[in-house]
Design a protein around this motif. Sequence first.
Motif, PDB file in Angstrom:
ATOM      1  N   VAL A  32      -5.551   6.002   3.120  1.00 18.61           N
ATOM      2  CA  VAL A  32      -4.933   7.316   2.916  1.00 18.61           C
ATOM      3  C   VAL A  32      -4.944   8.155   4.195  1.00 18.61           C
ATOM      4  N   ARG A  33      -6.096   8.283   4.822  1.00 13.76           N
ATOM      5  CA  ARG A  33      -6.181   9.120   6.031  1.00 13.76           C
ATOM      6  C   ARG A  33      -5.305   8.554   7.140  1.00 13.76           C
ATOM      7  N   ARG A  34      -5.318   7.248   7.320  1.00 15.43           N
ATOM      8  CA  ARG A  34      -4.515   6.627   8.374  1.00 15.43           C
ATOM      9  C   ARG A  34      -3.019   6.803   8.114  1.00 15.43           C
ATOM     10  N   LEU A  35      -2.627   6.747   6.852  1.00 16.05           N
ATOM     11  CA  LEU A  35      -1.222   6.970   6.522  1.00 16.05           C
ATOM     12  C   LEU A  35      -0.804   8.398   6.840  1.00 16.05           C
ATOM     13  N   ASP A  36      -1.659   9.359   6.530  1.00 15.57           N
ATOM     14  CA  ASP A  36      -1.360  10.755   6.853  1.00 15.57           C
ATOM     15  C   ASP A  36      -1.199  10.948   8.357  1.00 15.57           C
ATOM     16  N   LEU A  37      -2.057  10.311   9.134  1.00 11.39           N
ATOM     17  CA  LEU A  37      -1.988  10.458  10.588  1.00 11.39           C
ATOM     18  C   LEU A  37      -0.756   9.752  11.155  1.00 11.39           C
ATOM     19  N   LEU A  38      -0.446   8.556  10.649  1.00 10.53           N
ATOM     20  CA  LEU A  38       0.756   7.855  11.113  1.00 10.53           C
ATOM     21  C   LEU A  38       2.014   8.662  10.821  1.00 10.53           C
ATOM     22  N   ALA A  39       2.018   9.346   9.684  1.00 12.67           N
ATOM     23  CA  ALA A  39       3.191  10.135   9.315  1.00 12.67           C
ATOM     24  C   ALA A  39       3.426  11.302  10.273  1.00 12.67           C
ATOM     25  N   ALA A  64      -2.759   9.074  17.656  1.00 11.65           N
ATOM     26  CA  ALA A  64      -3.656   8.610  18.718  1.00 11.65           C
ATOM     27  C   ALA A  64      -4.604   9.719  19.153  1.00 11.65           C
ATOM     28  N   ALA A  65      -4.103  10.942  19.222  1.00  6.87           N
ATOM     29  CA  ALA A  65      -4.955  12.059  19.624  1.00  6.87           C
ATOM     30  C   ALA A  65      -6.043  12.348  18.598  1.00  6.87           C
ATOM     31  N   LEU A  66      -5.774  11.994  17.348  1.00  2.00           N
ATOM     32  CA  LEU A  66      -6.747  12.253  16.281  1.00  2.00           C
ATOM     33  C   LEU A  66      -7.640  11.051  15.988  1.00  2.00           C
ATOM     34  N   GLY A  67      -7.555  10.023  16.826  1.00  2.00           N
ATOM     35  CA  GLY A  67      -8.587   8.990  16.776  1.00  2.00           C
ATOM     36  C   GLY A  67      -8.211   7.646  16.202  1.00  2.00           C
ATOM     37  N   ILE A  68      -6.925   7.361  15.935  1.00  2.00           N
ATOM     38  CA  ILE A  68      -6.563   6.031  15.455  1.00  2.00           C
ATOM     39  C   ILE A  68      -5.579   5.388  16.421  1.00  2.00           C
ATOM     40  N   HIS A  69      -5.557   4.076  16.428  1.00  2.00           N
ATOM     41  CA  HIS A  69      -4.608   3.327  17.260  1.00  2.00           C
ATOM     42  C   HIS A  69      -3.398   3.002  16.398  1.00  2.00           C
ATOM     43  N   PRO A  70      -2.251   3.657  16.648  1.00  2.00           N
ATOM     44  CA  PRO A  70      -1.102   3.473  15.762  1.00  2.00           C
ATOM     45  C   PRO A  70      -0.658   2.018  15.631  1.00  2.00           C
ATOM     46  N   GLY A  71      -0.573   1.292  16.748  1.00  2.00           N
ATOM     47  CA  GLY A  71      -0.097  -0.086  16.700  1.00  2.00           C
ATOM     48  C   GLY A  71      -0.991  -0.984  15.881  1.00  2.00           C
ATOM     49  N   ARG A  72      -2.296  -0.860  16.074  1.00  2.00           N
ATOM     50  CA  ARG A  72      -3.231  -1.703  15.319  1.00  2.00           C
ATOM     51  C   ARG A  72      -3.292  -1.288  13.854  1.00  2.00           C
ATOM     52  N   THR A  73      -3.178   0.015  13.604  1.00  2.00           N
ATOM     53  CA  THR A  73      -3.196   0.489  12.215  1.00  2.00           C
ATOM     54  C   THR A  73      -2.005  -0.060  11.448  1.00  2.00           C
ATOM     55  N   ARG A  74      -0.848  -0.127  12.107  1.00  2.00           N
ATOM     56  CA  ARG A  74       0.343  -0.652  11.442  1.00  2.00           C
ATOM     57  C   ARG A  74       0.170  -2.110  11.032  1.00  2.00           C
ATOM     58  N   ILE A  75      -0.621  -2.855  11.790  1.00  2.00           N
ATOM     59  CA  ILE A  75      -0.833  -4.262  11.443  1.00  2.00           C
ATOM     60  C   ILE A  75      -1.490  -4.376  10.070  1.00  2.00           C
ATOM     61  N   GLY A  76      -2.535  -3.579   9.834  1.00  2.00           N
ATOM     62  CA  GLY A  76      -3.206  -3.603   8.530  1.00  2.00           C
ATOM     63  C   GLY A  76      -2.306  -3.117   7.414  1.00  2.00           C
ATOM     64  N   VAL A  77      -1.567  -2.033   7.672  1.00  2.00           N
ATOM     65  CA  VAL A  77      -0.656  -1.506   6.655  1.00  2.00           C
ATOM     66  C   VAL A  77       0.448  -2.512   6.353  1.00  2.00           C
ATOM     67  N   LEU A 133       0.819  14.716   1.139  1.00  2.00           N
ATOM     68  CA  LEU A 133      -0.469  14.078   1.369  1.00  2.00           C
ATOM     69  C   LEU A 133      -0.553  12.776   0.578  1.00  2.00           C
ATOM     70  N   HIS A 134      -0.955  11.705   1.255  1.00  2.00           N
ATOM     71  CA  HIS A 134      -0.911  10.392   0.609  1.00  2.00           C
ATOM     72  C   HIS A 134      -1.995  10.201  -0.447  1.00  2.00           C
ATOM     73  N   ARG A 135      -3.034  11.004  -0.430  1.00  2.00           N
ATOM     74  CA  ARG A 135      -4.015  10.918  -1.515  1.00  2.00           C
ATOM     75  C   ARG A 135      -3.404  11.416  -2.824  1.00  2.00           C
TER      76      ARG A 135
END
Length: 366
Positions: free
Chosen positions: A246-253, A260-273, A309-311
């Motif tokens: 949920v949190r990663r989806l909100d940040l990707l959106a 990236a500024a808020l602490g996740i790697h967009p490219g790697r996160t997309r792999i899991g999603v 919000l994705h939650r």
Amino acid sequence: MAADVHRLTPADPHHQERRHQKRRSSGLLGRTPFPLTVLTLSVLTVAAAVCAVGIGAVAIAPDQVLTAVMRGMHGTGTTGDSFIVWQLRLPRVLEALLVGAGLSGAGVLVQVLVGNQIADPFTLGLSSGASLGAVTVITTLGVGAAAGLTLPLGAFTGAAAAGATVFLCATSLSGLSASRLVMVGIAVGHLLSGVTSFLILRTGDSEATQQVMYWLLGSLSGANWELVRIATPPVLAMLLALPLLVRRLDLLALGDGTAAALGIHPGRTRIGVFAVAAVLTGTVVAISGTIGFVGLVVPNLARMLVGGLHRRILPVALLLGALLMLLADTAARTLLSGTELPVGILTAAIGVPAFILVVRHAGGAR
């Protein structure tokens, strides 16, 4: 002083727009307690499921449906109404719920993956892969193969191969980008659709061609307990993984830079999603055929109702998708006496007006 008064008046278009956006940010049901929204949708879905089991050539009252289900759970539902409920209708209803929830959940993920609200699970080419697998089974092994697990297995294999191809072609050292994912997914989908069309044209079996077309339009007519048992574990596992995203989806959106500024790697996160969306789509398409518009319309409808919000989006989308698929399948098997419509026709008939409504609503919110 006059300028300050003018700036604060409701007639100020900028002030009205800010108020309008603030009111819409939580959706049409923003003032309704979210647990109440989820509870209401859950009750509606359960009630619709009970009614759907009772609807058919032989009408069965809701209390008798519940009794038959209890008998079936204890291994005694083998005659009369109990047999109709337990062996024929209940597996189909459960499959409809799985397919609707799976396509809706995958739709939410794909729309975040590619950053576009008009995307759906089939944008990734998974549907075309499943279609090629199913058509290969039917045109090679014959119509008889569609009666067992060979057809779903072929469809899932095709979807998995398409997903792996899209993933490998769209991934770079920086991870999975939205633009490459869309372009590769569409390209692979068109290629596989062309191969599927070639297989249909070269077969000389009219019965096989009819079976292929019926599968391509989507149908739950082959539902049985074996398919439900096979499809339930992967679908439930992926759906249970959604709250962790949920949190990663909100940040990707918010965009790659902000994420990236808020602490996740967009490219790697997309792999899991992408992996979760691929498993969901491949599994449900393998057991139902290519059913359109559910993964496109339901996520947008959920956003319209409960905000961005994705939650909040995910639970509502899963319940709405399950309910929509259940209603569409019930209509598909009961509208025409003695004839069953492909459920994809019904979802398109429902989905097109709903999508136009969503688009008009979104346009009015700007």
